[in-house]
Design a protein around this motif. Structure first.
Motif, PDB file in Angstrom:
ATOM      1  N   VAL A  46      56.494  26.282  32.922  1.00  0.00           N
ATOM      2  CA  VAL A  46      55.987  27.328  33.814  1.00  0.00           C
ATOM      3  C   VAL A  46      57.116  28.336  33.972  1.00  0.00           C
ATOM      4  O   VAL A  46      58.203  27.982  34.454  1.00  0.00           O
ATOM      5  N   THR A  47      56.874  29.570  33.555  1.00  0.00           N
ATOM      6  CA  THR A  47      57.953  30.552  33.527  1.00  0.00           C
ATOM      7  C   THR A  47      57.466  31.921  33.980  1.00  0.00           C
ATOM      8  O   THR A  47      56.269  32.206  34.005  1.00  0.00           O
ATOM      9  N   LEU A  82      53.089  34.411  36.649  1.00  0.00           N
ATOM     10  CA  LEU A  82      53.637  33.223  36.005  1.00  0.00           C
ATOM     11  C   LEU A  82      52.855  32.891  34.738  1.00  0.00           C
ATOM     12  O   LEU A  82      51.679  33.221  34.605  1.00  0.00           O
ATOM     13  N   TYR A  83      53.557  32.194  33.838  1.00  0.00           N
ATOM     14  CA  TYR A  83      52.960  31.798  32.569  1.00  0.00           C
ATOM     15  C   TYR A  83      53.044  30.278  32.436  1.00  0.00           C
ATOM     16  O   TYR A  83      54.125  29.699  32.572  1.00  0.00           O
ATOM     17  N   ASN A 127      70.400  24.973  42.652  1.00  0.00           N
ATOM     18  CA  ASN A 127      71.252  24.659  41.506  1.00  0.00           C
ATOM     19  C   ASN A 127      71.094  23.210  41.065  1.00  0.00           C
ATOM     20  O   ASN A 127      71.114  22.906  39.860  1.00  0.00           O
ATOM     21  N   ALA A 128      70.904  22.300  42.019  1.00  0.00           N
ATOM     22  CA  ALA A 128      70.725  20.891  41.675  1.00  0.00           C
ATOM     23  C   ALA A 128      69.417  20.680  40.917  1.00  0.00           C
ATOM     24  O   ALA A 128      69.360  19.908  39.946  1.00  0.00           O
ATOM     25  N   ILE A 129      68.356  21.366  41.345  1.00  0.00           N
ATOM     26  CA  ILE A 129      67.063  21.222  40.672  1.00  0.00           C
ATOM     27  C   ILE A 129      67.122  21.820  39.268  1.00  0.00           C
ATOM     28  O   ILE A 129      66.672  21.199  38.293  1.00  0.00           O
ATOM     29  N   LYS A 130      67.686  23.026  39.155  1.00  0.00           N
ATOM     30  CA  LYS A 130      67.728  23.682  37.844  1.00  0.00           C
ATOM     31  C   LYS A 130      68.621  22.935  36.859  1.00  0.00           C
ATOM     32  O   LYS A 130      68.432  23.030  35.644  1.00  0.00           O
ATOM     33  N   ALA A 131      69.570  22.159  37.369  1.00  0.00           N
ATOM     34  CA  ALA A 131      70.441  21.384  36.482  1.00  0.00           C
ATOM     35  C   ALA A 131      69.673  20.285  35.760  1.00  0.00           C
ATOM     36  O   ALA A 131      70.057  19.888  34.654  1.00  0.00           O
ATOM     37  N   VAL A 132      68.594  19.800  36.387  1.00  0.00           N
ATOM     38  CA  VAL A 132      67.830  18.720  35.747  1.00  0.00           C
ATOM     39  C   VAL A 132      66.506  19.205  35.161  1.00  0.00           C
ATOM     40  O   VAL A 132      65.913  18.516  34.325  1.00  0.00           O
ATOM     41  N   ASP A 133      66.031  20.383  35.590  1.00  0.00           N
ATOM     42  CA  ASP A 133      64.732  20.855  35.103  1.00  0.00           C
ATOM     43  C   ASP A 133      64.708  22.387  35.075  1.00  0.00           C
ATOM     44  O   ASP A 133      64.611  23.036  36.104  1.00  0.00           O
ATOM     45  N   LYS A 134      64.728  22.929  33.874  1.00  0.00           N
ATOM     46  CA  LYS A 134      64.653  24.385  33.709  1.00  0.00           C
ATOM     47  C   LYS A 134      63.249  24.841  33.299  1.00  0.00           C
ATOM     48  O   LYS A 134      63.025  26.034  33.039  1.00  0.00           O
ATOM     49  N   ASN A 135      62.318  23.906  33.233  1.00  0.00           N
ATOM     50  CA  ASN A 135      60.984  24.224  32.748  1.00  0.00           C
ATOM     51  C   ASN A 135      59.965  24.488  33.849  1.00  0.00           C
ATOM     52  O   ASN A 135      58.798  24.767  33.553  1.00  0.00           O
ATOM     53  N   HIS A 136      60.382  24.377  35.114  1.00  0.00           N
ATOM     54  CA  HIS A 136      59.476  24.630  36.234  1.00  0.00           C
ATOM     55  C   HIS A 136      60.190  25.499  37.268  1.00  0.00           C
ATOM     56  O   HIS A 136      61.383  25.305  37.511  1.00  0.00           O
TER      57      HIS A 136
END
Length: 369
Positions: A35-36, A44-45, A192-201
């Motif tokens: 989801v980006t 959103l896509y 930052n903690a969330i994006k470190a483990v998941d960049k796809n949502h």
């Protein structure tokens, strides 16, 4: 038209527009991989395809439920809401049964909390998948609904590491940090903690305080807010919020809640309030429709106002019809001789054109033209 007559003479009459729409066509949503947002694009896509996000915040509960799956008749309610309102996301929250911070040492608390939230969220995500809905997963995890709620970045990262590949997972959400006295730095650590483990949502930090929301915007992938005070502020004030949000977050997907409730016994939003704010949002680039509709402490909600239910259905239906065209069309500069109260935008796909226009000016009998 309704009228009363006596001896052939009309004593009084009233006219009202009734909007009638076919039920929304139900389609099975695709399993989510990414989801980006896209630079220079609106909305959103999902898996690189444009997605119209329609959400009844809090649905189906009156406020907060510890487990979506145990709500009475929830599957029937979801099906009705899909058909009538076109909703396609649900909020996944777990706010009871978890280990308490103040009763266990961190070394004992953390693994128990990770296990609890992973299991709770996985169960509800599976339920959303079964009922053909996407899920917005709360980042509060029991810590953020308090008046002084500060999120737990380490806990969030460990839980999301476990659920990040679920095909129903749409976004991670934290609601209104400002009144919870949660500082931007704490939201930054969470983001930052969330994006470190998941960049796809996407991470969605929903904001609500006009003079401070810019301090949080770098820690959210979606520019969104609850508009207060409503309906006691006109569309000009709504537009001020929109403009300031977009100025500080110009390239992000944008969304603002359409308030379909009111606290206590104050004025309830009218059809014109709700529909006008929807058009204002779409002119400003929103490609989502969010309704804040349910609230346990108010006697005035979507559940108590049938006309509001009709308005929500109308807005959703119009958004669904507009969305495919707006995804392909480009904004066209158009100069109209229009009053400053009027907000407008014209769109063209090269073959057809479409205009959106809204005003909070109420015409009087002296107006002409």
């Amino acid at each position: 038209t309704v009228s009363a007559e006596k001896n052939g003479k009309i004593l009084c009459s009233s006219e009202k527009f009734i909007y009638r729409h076919l039920s929304v066509k139900l389609e099975k949503p695709a399993a989510i991989k990414t989801v980006t947002g896209k630079s220079g694009k609106r909305g959103l896509y999902v898996n690189d395809k444009p997605f119209l996000w329609i959400n009844l915040s809090g649905f189906p509960y009156t406020f907060i439920s510890p487990d979506l799956t145990v709500y009475p008749d929830v599957e029937k309610l979801i099906l009705l809401a899909r058909k009538h309102f076109g909703i396609n996301t649900l909020s996944v929250i777990a706010n009871s049964g978890f280990p308490h911070y103040d009763r266990l040492p961190r070394a004992q608390f953390l693994p128990q909390a990770v296990k609890f939230f992973t299991e709770s969220y996985s169960k509800q995500l599976d339920f959303c998948l079964k009922n053909q809905m996407y899920a917005r997963v709360s980042t509060h995890m029991g810590s953020g609904y308090a008046r002084k709620g500060v999120p737990d970045p380490e806990l969030a990262a460990k839980v999301y590491e476990n659920i990040k590949s679920h095909p129903a997972l749409f976004a991670y959400t934290y609601d209104e940090p400002e009144p919870r006295r949660c500082p931007p730095e704490a939201i930054g650590k969470l983001y930052n903690a969330i994006k470190a483990v998941d960049k796809n949502h996407p991470v969605n930090i929903n904001l609500c305080v006009r003079h401070t929301f810019k301090d949080y915007l770098k820690y959210t992938d979606i520019a969104s807010y609850d508009f207060y005070p409503f309906p006691h502020s006109d569309l000009k004030y709504w537009q001020v919020y929109n403009s300031e949000m977009l100025k500080h977050k110009p390239d992000a997907p944008f969304a603002a809640y359409l308030q379909n409730f009111q606290f206590g016994t104050t004025e309830f939003p009218t059809h014109e309030n709700m529909y006008g704010s929807f058009v204002t949002n779409f002119i400003n680039g929103s490609r989502s429709v969010w309704f804040f509709t349910y609230y346990a402490n108010s006697l005035q909600t979507l559940t108590t106002h049938p006309y509001a239910q009709s308005t929500v259905r109308l807005i959703s239906n119009h958004a669904i019809k507009l969305f495919p065209f707006l995804c392909e069309a480009k904004e066209v500069k158009l100069s109209l001789k229009a009053d400053s109260d009027i907000l407008y935008q014209y769109y063209s796909n090269g073959q057809e054109g479409f205009g959106l226009m809204v005003t909070d000016h109420v015409p009087s009998s002296s107006d002409t033209g």
